[in-house]
Design an enzyme around this catalytic site. Structure first.
Site, short mmCIF file in Angstrom:
data_model
loop_
_atom_site.label_atom_id
_atom_site.label_comp_id
_atom_site.label_asym_id
_atom_site.label_seq_id
_atom_site.Cartn_x
_atom_site.Cartn_y
_atom_site.Cartn_z
N GLN A 185 3.63 3.89 3.42
CA GLN A 185 3.97 2.73 4.24
C GLN A 185 3.92 3.08 5.72
OE1 GLN A 185 4.64 -0.51 3.00
NE2 GLN A 185 4.51 -1.04 5.17
N ASP A 234 -4.54 0.85 -0.44
CA ASP A 234 -4.38 0.11 0.82
C ASP A 234 -5.74 -0.10 1.49
OD1 ASP A 234 -1.95 -0.92 1.58
OD2 ASP A 234 -1.17 0.99 2.36
N LYS A 251 6.86 -4.85 -2.83
CA LYS A 251 5.78 -4.25 -3.63
C LYS A 251 6.34 -3.73 -4.96
CE LYS A 251 3.30 -3.30 0.60
NZ LYS A 251 3.02 -2.37 1.70
#
Ligand code: NAD
Length: 293
Positions: free
Chosen positions: A96, A119, A52
């Site tokens: 994450q 997300d 990312k």
């Protein structure tokens, strides 16, 4: 048979995003800024976050990687989330997953400002998505939609069978494809570990989306001729012949399924790169405040 090349498509979209960022810069605007929080040192999470950050650098986004020790307490992480919510220079951020066992993931997700939830895991975004309102879509299903769209795979009126009902892949995927519009307008069957006669379901599918986390689970005799198969699974299996000692396979037994398919995604190089691409599309939307609440 067409191989749905997520790696190549991701590169193409990456270039489109890079050009948009360049235009923003030329207009004197600040580029999008994505922050990522990584707790602990799970090797898969390290790799995902690394991808990312690299993507951000390649398209000209600003990125901040915040690393924390696995002993980080839940309240400290929520405090960090709140400071990112308030930071005017951060457009969107991710925490994450998975988090260490002593931290409740849902509490952390709920603490994220939905306007920065790139997300797409916050229940507000999930609910808005379910109702067809503007929302950050969860990255993996969004990446799959982009792939279907760009490869011109029609979903209208098709019978889609989704394997797996997780909150981040299977369930949102089934909602998105049954929604009005293109891609969408499909008749969707959501299957899971309690589904009886799974093969009867998959054999009727025009499109199969496999997201269960069992290596090479979907076999050739479970798929009809001419189906489109999207393999979300990323599983490590032992491979003594490799230096690393392992290789990545999907939830689909590629060798028996691919010969029957109209189109199929490989693993690696299919859904994985599209997930990162979708996250970047969400970050661009966050910078432009495109999602209105
Ligand atoms: P999960 O592990 O949270 O849930 C698995 C789901 O599969 C459950 O809903 C369960 O009911 C279902 N299931 C289990 N056994 C089954 C069976 N025998 N038949 C039918 N359904 C069954 O799932 P997840 O987080 O969505 O992850 C699934 C896979 O996708 C994993 O391999 C994961 O690594 C991978 N993944 C890949 C990406 C990507 O970017 N490519 C993103 C997220 C997840």
């Amino acid at each position: 048979m067409i191989i749905l090349d997520g790696k190549a498509l991701s590169l193409k979209i990456k270039e489109e995003i890079r050009q948009e960022v360049e235009t923003m810069r030329k207009a004197g605007e600040r580029p999008p800024h994505l922050a990522a929080v990584l707790v602990g040192n799970n090797p898969a999470s390290e790799a995902y976050v690394g991808n990312k950050v690299r993507f951000c650098e390649e398209v000209g986004f600003a990125s901040t990687l915040i690393r924390k020790d696995a002993s980080l307490q839940e309240e400290e992480l929520i405090g960090l989330v709140r400071s990112l919510n308030e930071d005017p220079h951060v457009d969107g951020f991710i925490v994450q997953l998975p988090l260490p066992g002593h931290i409740h993931e849902e509490k952390v997700t709920l603490a994220i400002d939905p306007r920065k939830d790139v997300d797409g895991f916050h229940p507000l975004n999930f609910g808005r998505m379910a109702q067809g309102l503007s929302a950050y879509l969860p990255a993996t299903p969004y990446g799959i939609l982009l792939m279907l769209e760009r490869y011109g795979i029609q979903t209208r009126g098709q019978h889609v069978v989704v394997l797996g009902r997780s909150n981040i892949v299977g369930t949102p995927m089934s909602l998105l494809l049954s929604r009005k519009g293109e891609p969408g307008d499909a008749t969707v069957t959501l299957t899971h570990s309690r589904t009886r006669h799974l093969s009867d379901e998959t054999r009727r599918a025009d499109i199969i989306i496999a997201a269960i986390g069992i290596p090479q689970f979907l076999k050739g005799d479970m798929v009809k001729e001419g189906a489109v198969v999207i393999d979300v699974g990323i599983n490590r299996i032992e491979a003594p012949e490799r230096k690393s000692g392992f290789r990545l396979v999907g939830d689909v037994d590629y060798d028996t399924v691919a010969p029957k398919c109209q189109a199929i995604t490989p693993v690696p190089g299919g859904v994985g790169p599209m997930t990162v691409t979708a996250l970047m599309m969400n970050t661009l939307k966050a910078r432009r405040k495109e999602i209105s609440y």
